[in-house]
Design a protein around this motif. Structure first.
Motif, PDB file in Angstrom:
ATOM      1  N   ILE A   1       0.841  -1.196   0.000  1.00  0.00           N
ATOM      2  CA  ILE A   1       0.000   0.000   0.000  1.00  0.00           C
ATOM      3  C   ILE A   1       0.875   1.243   0.000  1.00  0.00           C
ATOM      4  CG2 ILE A   1      -1.735   1.306   1.295  1.00  0.00           C
ATOM      5  CD1 ILE A   1      -2.886  -1.311   2.286  1.00  0.00           C
ATOM      6  N   GLU A   2       0.576   2.155  -0.905  1.00  0.00           N
ATOM      7  CA  GLU A   2       1.281   3.447  -0.925  1.00  0.00           C
ATOM      8  C   GLU A   2       0.265   4.538  -0.618  1.00  0.00           C
ATOM      9  OE1 GLU A   2       3.288   4.566  -4.697  1.00  0.00           O
ATOM     10  OE2 GLU A   2       2.561   6.587  -4.222  1.00  0.00           O
ATOM     11  N   ARG A   3       0.628   5.395   0.345  1.00  0.00           N
ATOM     12  CA  ARG A   3      -0.290   6.477   0.719  1.00  0.00           C
ATOM     13  C   ARG A   3       0.137   7.774   0.055  1.00  0.00           C
ATOM     14  NH1 ARG A   3       0.149   2.788   4.291  1.00  0.00           N
ATOM     15  NH2 ARG A   3      -1.566   2.196   5.659  1.00  0.00           N
ATOM     16  N   PHE A   4      -0.832   8.595  -0.285  1.00  0.00           N
ATOM     17  CA  PHE A   4      -0.499   9.940  -0.769  1.00  0.00           C
ATOM     18  C   PHE A   4      -1.554  10.893  -0.245  1.00  0.00           C
ATOM     19  CE2 PHE A   4      -3.707  11.056  -3.954  1.00  0.00           C
ATOM     20  CZ  PHE A   4      -4.301   9.824  -4.214  1.00  0.00           C
ATOM     21  N   SER A   5      -1.249  12.186  -0.287  1.00  0.00           N
ATOM     22  CA  SER A   5      -2.319  13.112   0.043  1.00  0.00           C
ATOM     23  C   SER A   5      -2.387  14.174  -1.033  1.00  0.00           C
ATOM     24  CB  SER A   5      -2.138  13.701   1.445  1.00  0.00           C
ATOM     25  OG  SER A   5      -1.250  14.754   1.420  1.00  0.00           O
ATOM     26  N   GLY A   6      -3.603  14.537  -1.363  1.00  0.00           N
ATOM     27  CA  GLY A   6      -3.813  15.567  -2.379  1.00  0.00           C
ATOM     28  C   GLY A   6      -3.791  15.012  -3.786  1.00  0.00           C
ATOM     29  N   THR A   7      -2.592  14.841  -4.311  1.00  0.00           N
ATOM     30  CA  THR A   7      -2.518  14.414  -5.704  1.00  0.00           C
ATOM     31  C   THR A   7      -1.348  13.461  -5.938  1.00  0.00           C
ATOM     32  OG1 THR A   7      -2.299  15.213  -7.980  1.00  0.00           O
ATOM     33  CG2 THR A   7      -1.243  16.520  -6.278  1.00  0.00           C
ATOM     34  N   ARG A   8      -1.450  12.640  -6.964  1.00  0.00           N
ATOM     35  CA  ARG A   8      -0.397  11.678  -7.309  1.00  0.00           C
ATOM     36  C   ARG A   8      -0.465  11.482  -8.822  1.00  0.00           C
ATOM     37  NH1 ARG A   8       2.878   7.866  -8.677  1.00  0.00           N
ATOM     38  NH2 ARG A   8       3.304   6.025  -7.399  1.00  0.00           N
ATOM     39  N   ALA A   9       0.692  11.488  -9.471  1.00  0.00           N
ATOM     40  CA  ALA A   9       0.687  11.312 -10.934  1.00  0.00           C
ATOM     41  C   ALA A   9       1.480  10.073 -11.316  1.00  0.00           C
ATOM     42  CB  ALA A   9       1.275  12.545 -11.605  1.00  0.00           C
ATOM     43  N   PHE A  10       1.099   9.467 -12.417  1.00  0.00           N
ATOM     44  CA  PHE A  10       1.805   8.321 -13.007  1.00  0.00           C
ATOM     45  C   PHE A  10       2.112   8.714 -14.441  1.00  0.00           C
ATOM     46  CE2 PHE A  10      -1.180   6.887  -9.848  1.00  0.00           C
ATOM     47  CZ  PHE A  10      -0.514   5.912  -9.125  1.00  0.00           C
ATOM     48  N   GLU A  11       3.341   8.464 -14.895  1.00  0.00           N
ATOM     49  CA  GLU A  11       3.675   8.938 -16.235  1.00  0.00           C
ATOM     50  C   GLU A  11       4.745   8.070 -16.882  1.00  0.00           C
ATOM     51  OE1 GLU A  11       5.067  13.015 -16.416  1.00  0.00           O
ATOM     52  OE2 GLU A  11       4.189  13.191 -18.423  1.00  0.00           O
ATOM     53  N   ASP A  12       4.621   7.878 -18.185  1.00  0.00           N
ATOM     54  CA  ASP A  12       5.735   7.354 -18.975  1.00  0.00           C
ATOM     55  C   ASP A  12       5.738   8.109 -20.302  1.00  0.00           C
ATOM     56  OD1 ASP A  12       3.822   6.192 -20.600  1.00  0.00           O
ATOM     57  OD2 ASP A  12       4.220   4.128 -19.960  1.00  0.00           O
TER      58      ASP A  12
ATOM     59  N   GLN B   1       1.862   7.996 -21.769  1.00  0.00           N
ATOM     60  CA  GLN B   1       0.631   8.134 -20.995  1.00  0.00           C
ATOM     61  C   GLN B   1       0.913   8.937 -19.729  1.00  0.00           C
ATOM     62  OE1 GLN B   1      -2.529   8.491 -20.841  1.00  0.00           O
ATOM     63  NE2 GLN B   1      -3.223   6.385 -21.259  1.00  0.00           N
ATOM     64  N   ARG B   2      -0.079   9.689 -19.289  1.00  0.00           N
ATOM     65  CA  ARG B   2       0.018  10.354 -17.989  1.00  0.00           C
ATOM     66  C   ARG B   2      -1.350  10.295 -17.319  1.00  0.00           C
ATOM     67  NH1 ARG B   2       2.988  14.013 -14.792  1.00  0.00           N
ATOM     68  NH2 ARG B   2       1.680  15.503 -13.680  1.00  0.00           N
ATOM     69  N   LEU B   3      -1.321   9.915 -16.049  1.00  0.00           N
ATOM     70  CA  LEU B   3      -2.558   9.853 -15.270  1.00  0.00           C
ATOM     71  C   LEU B   3      -2.359  10.695 -14.015  1.00  0.00           C
ATOM     72  CD1 LEU B   3      -5.388   8.565 -14.576  1.00  0.00           C
ATOM     73  CD2 LEU B   3      -4.100   6.758 -13.393  1.00  0.00           C
ATOM     74  N   GLU B   4      -3.248  11.657 -13.804  1.00  0.00           N
ATOM     75  CA  GLU B   4      -3.172  12.491 -12.602  1.00  0.00           C
ATOM     76  C   GLU B   4      -4.370  12.178 -11.725  1.00  0.00           C
ATOM     77  OE1 GLU B   4      -2.979  16.538 -13.996  1.00  0.00           O
ATOM     78  OE2 GLU B   4      -1.086  16.206 -15.070  1.00  0.00           O
ATOM     79  N   VAL B   5      -4.062  11.898 -10.454  1.00  0.00           N
ATOM     80  CA  VAL B   5      -5.118  11.516  -9.520  1.00  0.00           C
ATOM     81  C   VAL B   5      -5.289  12.651  -8.514  1.00  0.00           C
ATOM     82  CG1 VAL B   5      -5.852   9.765  -7.867  1.00  0.00           C
ATOM     83  CG2 VAL B   5      -4.349   9.126  -9.781  1.00  0.00           C
ATOM     84  N   PHE B   6      -6.519  13.062  -8.293  1.00  0.00           N
ATOM     85  CA  PHE B   6      -6.797  14.140  -7.340  1.00  0.00           C
ATOM     86  C   PHE B   6      -7.799  13.665  -6.300  1.00  0.00           C
ATOM     87  CE2 PHE B   6      -5.628  16.153 -11.307  1.00  0.00           C
ATOM     88  CZ  PHE B   6      -4.770  17.195 -10.914  1.00  0.00           C
ATOM     89  N   ASP B   7      -7.474  13.958  -5.029  1.00  0.00           N
ATOM     90  CA  ASP B   7      -8.454  13.705  -3.970  1.00  0.00           C
ATOM     91  C   ASP B   7      -9.255  14.982  -3.788  1.00  0.00           C
ATOM     92  OD1 ASP B   7      -9.920  13.099  -1.751  1.00  0.00           O
ATOM     93  OD2 ASP B   7      -8.201  12.907  -0.385  1.00  0.00           O
TER      94      ASP B   7
END
Ligand SMILES: [Zn+2]
Length: 483
Positions: free
Chosen positions: A377-388, A391-397
């Motif tokens: 499990i990886e925790r984040f707060s606010g936002t987390r992005a995945f990119e290569d 592709q880029r995926l931005e996750v927002f809470d």
């Protein structure tokens, strides 16, 4: 005053060695009151909606009984709801609102309603348990396990007695819940006391985890105290079967069909079960996949994982995320953990995922129970992005802006200006007409504040929506139009 025969009967509840089965010579009325807590789909895991409640039970000397279950928000008895269940022999009817017709229940829902009513007349359950042809002889400590006949639902249950007092302490039905794993519906009896010469439990707890459809049911529990107990001369009228009733629609076994795979745009796919109303998305990167949402049950999650693997045999499911904790998005999470995906989530959702990972599934083990690992499990707060490179995926809470849950993730694909979200953007009528509310507004304002250049939005639920996708312009118009 209660008649002596009833006292005898009540005594038999307390003394397991005695032969029960004595029927009361007179009908009775019992009133219990207390609280009813419903673990509905609220802002955070295990939040409950609490109601005041009153249960009035009428039972005759045969096999008839009636339960009037009233509930209302605390302090607002004028908003009282009345839900009535009637039992006559093997038949069970329910009316969820005054003025509505009675519906004759069948199969599992009939058996669950019967159990709820008979929890308040435990001597009847006890007598049946003692005379059941299917009793488990290998019981320790004086417990009694039996299986009801199939016409009464065929549930396997167990009665435990208090070791010191020998009084009835608990009736349990264990079952394998498709999302929660090892589960039990149970009733706990406490503080037996004499009322008019009859021994009755003066307090009891009823926990109901199961429902006619386990996936749709929300756990509920009653905490009750005995208010009154009295013998009644005649209940013929109150216990009469309804003159008219309709038959419960036969839901039939829900046979999940194919997992339908749809490419929403290059590299973004939907894996959906129409029958179960659950969906996952997959976002494709050069070397791996990210799954978004894990619907409803371990079994459904496992089927989706299998179809994702078929579609992308060379790409591991490296991460799994979910929009919010409700069962449509987390009920199948264990399947994705078993597939080796790391969960990425804000703190509250991560804690909930840990809880999901720890649930015992011994009665019907799922994949995760078989692999027996700890979750990554990886925790984040606010936002987390995945990119290569592609592709880029931005996750927002967006949190409470969702007006739905305390943590709420939305998923933005900046290359294509697409936003994926679970269930807050809009609702669509069967003719496709859109409506927007507080949740839509919260989402819209968040996107504007973050200056996210969203052009179109996909909404995961309901799967059968006639409008799973709308444009940003439609959202904007919708939230700005006064309703
Ligand atoms: Zn929700």
């Amino acid at each position: 005053m209660l008649p002596a025969a009833l006292c005898l009967l009540a005594t038999s509840v307390l003394c397991p060695p005695s032969v029960a089965g004595d029927s009361p010579q007179s009908p009775i009325r019992l009133v219990y009151s207390g609280t009813y807590r419903l673990e509905a789909h609220l802002a955070k895991p295990h939040d409950t909606l609490d109601f005041q409640t009153r249960l009035t039970l009428l039972a005759d000397t045969d096999n008839r009984a009636r339960l009037d279950w009233e509930s209302w928000p605390k302090g607002h008895e004028e908003q009282r709801d009345l839900d009535t269940t009637l039992i006559a022999g093997t038949r069970v009817w329910r009316r969820t609102e005054t003025g509505k017709p009675f519906v004759e229940a069948r199969d599992k829902s009939a058996a669950l309603l019967r159990a709820r009513v008979e929890n308040l007349i435990p001597w009847r359950t006890l007598a049946r348990a003692r005379s059941a042809p299917q009793r488990d002889p290998a019981q320790e400590g004086g417990a009694l396990a039996w299986t009801d006949s199939s016409e009464l639902g065929g549930f396997a249950r167990r009665i435990d007695f208090d070791a010191d007092t020998h009084r009835l302490a608990r009736i349990t039905r264990r079952f394998a819940h498709p999302r929660l794993g090892d589960a039990a519906d149970e009733v706990l009896y406490r503080a037996w006391e004499e009322r008019d010469g009859v021994l009755l439990p003066s307090s009891l707890t009823m926990r109901e985890l199961d429902g006619g459809n386990s996936l749709r049911a929300s756990p509920g529990s009653f905490e009750l105290r005995l208010e009154s107990a009295e013998a009644v001369a005649d209940l013929t009228h109150e216990l009469a079967p309804p003159a008219e009733s309709i038959s419960e629609a036969d839901p039939g076994p829900v046979v999940p069909g194919e997992i339908e795979v749809t490419e929403l745009e290059p590299g973004v796919l939907s894996f959906a079960s129409k029958e179960l109303d659950g969906r996952s998305y997959a976002v494709e990167f050069d070397d791996y996949l990210i799954a978004i949402d894990a619907p409803l049950s371990s079994a459904l999650g496992e089927r989706i994982v299998a179809v994702m693997r078929e579609r992308f045999p060379k790409k591991p499911l490296r991460y799994v995320l979910f929009g919010h904790f409700h069962p449509w998005y987390t009920g199948g999470l264990r399947a994705f953990l078993a597939a080796g995906a790391k969960l990425v989530a804000p703190a509250g959702c991560a804690a909930f995922a840990e809880e999901i990972a720890k649930r015992p599934f011994t009665l019907e083990p799922d994949e995760w129970a078989r692999v027996a690992r700890s979750p990554e499990i990886e925790r984040f707060s606010g936002t987390r992005a995945f990119e290569d490179a592609h592709q880029r995926l931005e996750v927002f809470d967006i949190g409470a802006r969702s007006a739905h849950t305390d943590e709420y993730l939305v998923f933005f694909l900046p290359h294509t200006h697409t936003l994926l979200e679970d269930d807050i953007g809009w609702s669509a009528a069967s003719d496709g007409k859109l409506s927007f509310g507080r949740r839509s507004r919260g989402l819209y304002e968040f996107l504007v504040e973050q200056k996210l250049e969203v052009r179109s939005l996909w909404q995961s639920w309901p799967v059968a929506s006639p409008r799973p996708r709308i444009s940003f312009a439609e959202l904007e118009r919708g939230v700005r139009t006064p309703r």
